[in-house]
Write an enzyme that holds these catalytic residues in place. Structure first.
Site, PDB file in Angstrom:
ATOM      1  N   LYS A  81       2.177  -1.376  -6.434  1.00 16.95           N
ATOM      2  CA  LYS A  81       2.131  -2.772  -6.888  1.00 16.95           C
ATOM      3  C   LYS A  81       0.957  -2.917  -7.845  1.00 16.95           C
ATOM      4  O   LYS A  81      -0.108  -2.327  -7.623  1.00 16.95           O
ATOM      5  CB  LYS A  81       1.941  -3.685  -5.673  1.00 16.95           C
ATOM      6  CG  LYS A  81       1.972  -5.178  -5.972  1.00 16.95           C
ATOM      7  CD  LYS A  81       1.798  -5.981  -4.684  1.00 16.95           C
ATOM      8  CE  LYS A  81       1.869  -7.478  -4.901  1.00 16.95           C
ATOM      9  NZ  LYS A  81       1.711  -8.236  -3.635  1.00 16.95           N
ATOM     10  N   SER A 156       5.403 -11.540  -2.765  1.00 16.32           N
ATOM     11  CA  SER A 156       4.973 -11.264  -4.119  1.00 16.32           C
ATOM     12  C   SER A 156       5.187  -9.805  -4.544  1.00 16.32           C
ATOM     13  O   SER A 156       5.184  -9.524  -5.738  1.00 16.32           O
ATOM     14  CB  SER A 156       3.485 -11.603  -4.261  1.00 16.32           C
ATOM     15  OG  SER A 156       2.692 -10.750  -3.444  1.00 16.32           O
ATOM     16  N   SER A 180       4.178 -10.952   1.873  1.00 18.16           N
ATOM     17  CA  SER A 180       4.505 -10.405   0.557  1.00 18.16           C
ATOM     18  C   SER A 180       5.043  -8.976   0.561  1.00 18.16           C
ATOM     19  O   SER A 180       5.485  -8.482  -0.466  1.00 18.16           O
ATOM     20  CB  SER A 180       3.274 -10.462  -0.354  1.00 18.16           C
ATOM     21  OG  SER A 180       3.107 -11.778  -0.827  1.00 18.16           O
TER      22      SER A 180
END
Lengths: 487, 502
Positions: A81, A156, A180
């Site tokens: 990420k 997210s 997330s």
């Protein structure tokens, strides 16, 4: 028909690498090819460097040829990420603020992955500074759910979940502050683990909410999650919130720990707002555990209704302070129109941050303000303690708690425009972060429309071995992740 | 009617006089940089005078993902400071974020301690100037409110169109020492900082060089009519860059406030900037500009428990407090105040003194003290050498004092020997031997010199015999001259008296 290489499990691929049936260069090339084939539709990655990945794959193959492989992850392409620092690679956090920032240092998890021989592959898209539940808040692109390109992958860490689901990586890392990792895992039919707060170093993770953030893996199976977790867990002297605890062999524990377990079903998690198809899938999972000899008990987490408000006070308060460093002075976007220091701050931040980030900074600033601190922040901290106590009390009776990961399956891109409705996405996941507990989302079926459904299992602090073993019992008896997206 | 008016006039006059009589109330906030090897939250080194932005890393520059980790040495130093200053040490320490935007602060928040300082209460013993240099002044104890830990910020340099920032200083461990509003004068403030500096240097916590910013002081000053309980409106004075400027700035501010009140004005709560060169101050900001710092506990740093064993270990490392040592020197060695006030403020010097006395013996303590205060300091100064680098050692001085006591050499010769030993590190006995400085006068020779001296000084002889004892000195001179300074003065005195009595 056999499963395409980049959709196979990490453990299976590791075996092929070990036996010599496959080289890391072949594997990495397959990942590069698959990415080239689907990325224009999925938009999971913000950047990737094929030449760099192949060079590392080559090095891995040479280690193996020399009889010195670094372990099961050696030569496996993993995407991170874009909130996790990798030396000499971009680190944007999905924000215009850091569009041109290249990290001069490695996060601790990055160092650990490098030491394990991992081929670092690609920077996964995410909501700006990890704030969001759909990845629509990324300043750069909107990631699509591989199971329905018109829908969101969750957020997210949506890019990490979608990249894995689309076969663009063998595993990925995300971060989880309020759900997330688990929510996008549920939306994208993959396993997503949020470890106990303090198990994995946060050093090098661009902070959203320091007391809630935790890095964790996305994998195809629970077994794969155990392998990745073992590589990245452990105390770090650079993070004083990381916990000194021995790291067991999580993968071996899957075989050793057979149950039967006592599983708690919190009634507060099955009320209004739960999609019937999701509810039905979770009921089936509960039934599976019952058949497997587990004791199923209803438990109560009475402060559940305060979780969301508590979360949005604490997380935004910390965020308002954590994001103050992005100020236009040093390495961030600086407004070309800035004429003085006030301009540098106001204009750079106005231009560099998106709406959701601004919303949370303003909210967080407000709850910390003189005159409001006691009523909001201090009270939220007290409620947080009560929420943690709810869980610990439940654990006097049960080994783990089973819930849906999300109230609904993936929603359509652009569909949820009201911030409050978006916040409701986290209703089953935020409590875990507030209590600092480990939680895992495991694929648990599909809706009639073909949208993935996730089951959440919540464990006890630092008892990831038990949590993974419980999850593995279900996961190894089902093959939901074998149902690949049609891309 | 007239009388009534007269009374009223007197009463008014009296009350005016009373109002004119103001007293100052001063509180100090002193920032002290802690001399640790590395910065407070990371392993990067700290220091003064390095090339700009070389003492940096991801933590100092607040890069995305960087996290602070507490430097235990910095924590030890503040606990030690607290122990030296009689503070209560908290059992649990926590840190808070003070949020404000400024380019010298890389995170745009400062890690500090808001509601739970490590050191609570405490006091600073001060000495006010005595009536003369050789008279000890009044001692007072100024109560402290707290000492807390925080991090320093970077340094800005402003140019016509740009400003540059150097982050070398950012993250240097700091302590903020806050006194109660219990300081009554500029002199007391001066004495407070003097004690603080001596104490910090003694404990090895900081060099407290104000020019290098290692100690910085802000003063909160108010005045009130004598006898009034309630405090007046306070003014904060900043940029007091030396201990003398603190004294000058406070004096100036007290005068300014008195003048404002006498002119019928009111004191505005504000922050003023004192310019030590011009001796004037100007307003920086008023209360309305006050920040809301939005303090909250820093979630990146876990609270730390300071157990009794930890406190005991640090207490054992604390040196004797300077004023305690001074009192001990006066009592145990019978040293005069003036000598102790030279020896004690310098820990090394006082250690050197005690090391010498340990060899020379306690009865020689005064002599040793005098040698250090006069000859050693003078020669060190002249040679621009530090005590640590000096070639002369306590053993040398102890030997020298012993040679004088034994009558082997005179005090005058001893000065020469001292200078030799100081310059070369040669032992005093060796110097005496090599240069033939031993008093080898035989008694016949001495007696002859004395007779000659008496014979050649009729006037002095008569004055002495007439009862003026001091006249004997005029006869000693020629004897010493004849012996080329080597004659034992005591013996010369005795011989002269014996011969004069004949």
């Amino acid at each position: 028909m056999s499963t395409p290489l980049t959709f196979q499990t990490l453990s299976g691929i590791a075996d092929q690498l070990a036996s010599g049936a496959l080289t890391s260069v072949q594997l990495t090339q397959a990942v590069i090819d698959q990415t080239a084939a689907v990325e224009s539709r999925v938009n999971a990655l913000l950047s990737h460097d094929a030449a760099d990945a192949l060079a590392h794959a080559q090095a891995s193959d040479e280690r193996r040829a020399a009889g010195k492989p670094l372990g099961p992850l050696d030569g496996i392409p993993i995407a991170l990420k874009d909130v996790i620092a990798v030396r000499d690679q971009p680190l944007t956090a999905g924000s215009k603020m850091l569009e041109k920032f290249v990290s001069p240092y490695d996060a601790t998890v990055t160092i650990k992955l490098k030491e394990a021989g991992v081929v670092l592959w690609g920077r996964a898209n995410c909501d700006e500074f990890a704030m969001g539940s759909s990845t629509e808040n990324s300043a750069f692109k909107t990631t699509a759910n591989p199971y329905d390109l018109a829908r969101v992958p969750g957020g997210s860490s949506g890019g990490s979940a979608a990249a894995l689901a689309a076969g663009e990586a063998i595993a990925t890392l995300g971060s989880d502050t309020g759900g997330s990792i688990r929510q996008p895992a549920a939306f994208c039919n993959v396993v997503g683990l949020k470890p106990t707060y303090g198990l994995i170093s946060r050093y090098g993770l661009a902070a959203y909410a320091s007391s809630l953030d935790q890095i964790g893996p996305f994998t195809r199976t629970v077994e794969d999650a155990a392998i990745v977790l073992g590589a990245i867990a452990g105390h770090d002297h650079r993070d004083s919130t990381s916990f000194k605890t021995p790291i067991p062999d999580y993968r071996a524990a899957l075989q050793e720990k057979k149950g039967p377990w006592k599983l708690g079903i919190p009634k507060e998690y099955f009320g209004e707002g739960l999609d019937p198809e999701v509810g039905a899938a979770i009921e089936k999972a509960i039934e599976f555990y019952r058949q497997a000899g587990c004791e199923i008990k209803e438990v109560s987490l009475p402060h559940t209704e305060y979780c969301l408000s508590t979360y949005y006070i604490i997380a935004t308060a910390e965020a308002s302070s954590n994001l103050a460093r992005y100020d236009g002075v040093r390495y961030t976007h600086r407004s070309p129109d800035a004429k003085n220091i006030e301009d540098v701050y106001f204009k750079s931040r106005s231009e560099g941050f998106g709406d959701e980030v601004k919303r949370r900074i303003i909210l967080g600033t407000y709850v910390l303000s003189s005159g409001y601190y006691d009523a909001y922040y201090l009270r939220a901290q007290k409620v947080r303690t009560l929420i943690r106590q709810d869980f610990l009390k439940a654990y006097e009776e049960v080994d783990a708690i089973l819930t849906p990961t999300t109230p609904t399956p993936a929603f359509k891109i652009g569909e949820t425009t009201d911030p409050l409705s978006m916040y409701l996405q986290d209703i089953y996941t935020v409590g875990v972060n507030l209590a600092g507990l480990p939680g895992i989302s495991v694929p648990a079926g599909f809706t009639d429309e073909g949208l993935p459904i996730g089951m959440q299992l919540i464990g006890q602090p630092y008892q990831e071995s038990d949590l993974l073993a419980i999850a593995h019992t279900y996961d190894s008896a089902h093959d939901w992740s074998g149902r690949l997206p049609e891309l | 009617m007239f009388q009534y008016a007269g009374y009223s006039l007197l009463a008014t006059h009296y009350s005016l006089l009373k109002i004119m009589n103001y007293e100052a109330v001063i509180g100090l906030e002193v920032h002290v940089q802690v001399k640790t090897a590395s910065k407070i939250f990371t392993r990067v080194g700290q220091g003064y005078g390095h090339e700009e932005n070389t003492l940096t890393d991801p933590v100092v520059l607040a890069l995305p993902g960087a996290l602070p980790v507490m430097n235990k040495a910095a924590l030890d130093a503040i606990i030690k400071s607290g122990l030296m200053l009689h503070c209560e040490i908290a059992d649990v320490c926590k840190w808070d974020r003070k949020n404000y935007f400024y380019p010298d602060s890389p995170k745009n928040y400062q890690i500090t301690q808001f509601d739970q300082p490590i050191c609570i209460g405490g006091e600073v013993e001060i000495e006010l100037p005595g009536e003369a240099r050789n008279v000890m002044g009044e001692h007072k104890k100024i109560p402290l409110t707290r000492i807390h830990q925080e991090e320093d910020v970077g340094k800005l340099t402003h140019f016509a169109h740009d400003s540059l920032v150097d982050y070398n200083r950012a993250g240097t461990p700091l302590m903020e020492i806050v006194s109660d509003p219990a300081i009554a004068s500029a002199e007391e403030a001066y004495a407070f900082l003097t004690t603080l500096r001596t104490t910090m240097v003694y404990a090895g916590i900081s060099d407290c060089d104000m020019e290098k910013g290692q100690m910085r002081c802000d003063a909160n000053i108010s005045i009130r009519p004598v006898g009034q309980e309630e405090l007046g409106v306070k003014v904060e004075l900043k940029n007091l860059n030396s201990i003398s400027y603190v004294r000058d700035g406070i004096s100036h501010e007290i005068k300014r406030q008195k003048a404002v009140l006498k002119a019928g004005g009111t004191i505005v709560q504000e922050t003023r900037d004192f310019d030590g060169i011009t001796g004037t101050s100007q307003s920086l900001r008023t209360k309305e500009d006050a920040h809301d710092y939005r303090y909250f506990p820093d979630p990146d740093l876990m609270p730390v428990r300071v157990d009794q064993a930890w406190k005991d270990r640090l207490a054992a490392e604390c040196p004797e407090r300077p004023f305690d040592k001074q009192r001990r020197f006066m009592a145990a060695y019978d040293l005069p105040y003036t000598i102790t006030s030279v020896l004690v403020p310098d820990r090394e010097l006082s250690d050197w003194f005690e090391a010498t006395v340990a060899i020379a013996g306690k009865p020689q303590a005064q002599a040793v003290g005098n040698w250090i205060a006069n000859d050693l300091l003078r020669d060190l100064g002249a040679a621009n050498v530090s005590l640590a680098d000096a070639k002369i050692t306590p053993a040398h001085l102890a030997e020298l004092v012993g040679l004088i006591e034994a009558g082997t050499i005179t005090k005058q010769i001893a000065r020469e020997v001292f200078t030799e030993s100081f310059g070369s590190g040669e032992t005093p006995s060796a110097v005496v031997e090599r240069k033939g400085l031993k008093d080898d006068t035989n008694s016949d020779e001495l007696e002859q010199w004395c007779r000659d001296a008496i014979a050649g000084n009729d006037k002095a002889r008569e004055q002495f015999l007439g009862g003026k004892d001091g006249a004997i000195n005029a006869m000693k001179g020629p004897v010493m001259k004849a012996s080329r300074g080597k004659a034992n003065p005591k013996l010369v005195d005795e011989t002269l008296r014996r011969l004069l009595a004949e």
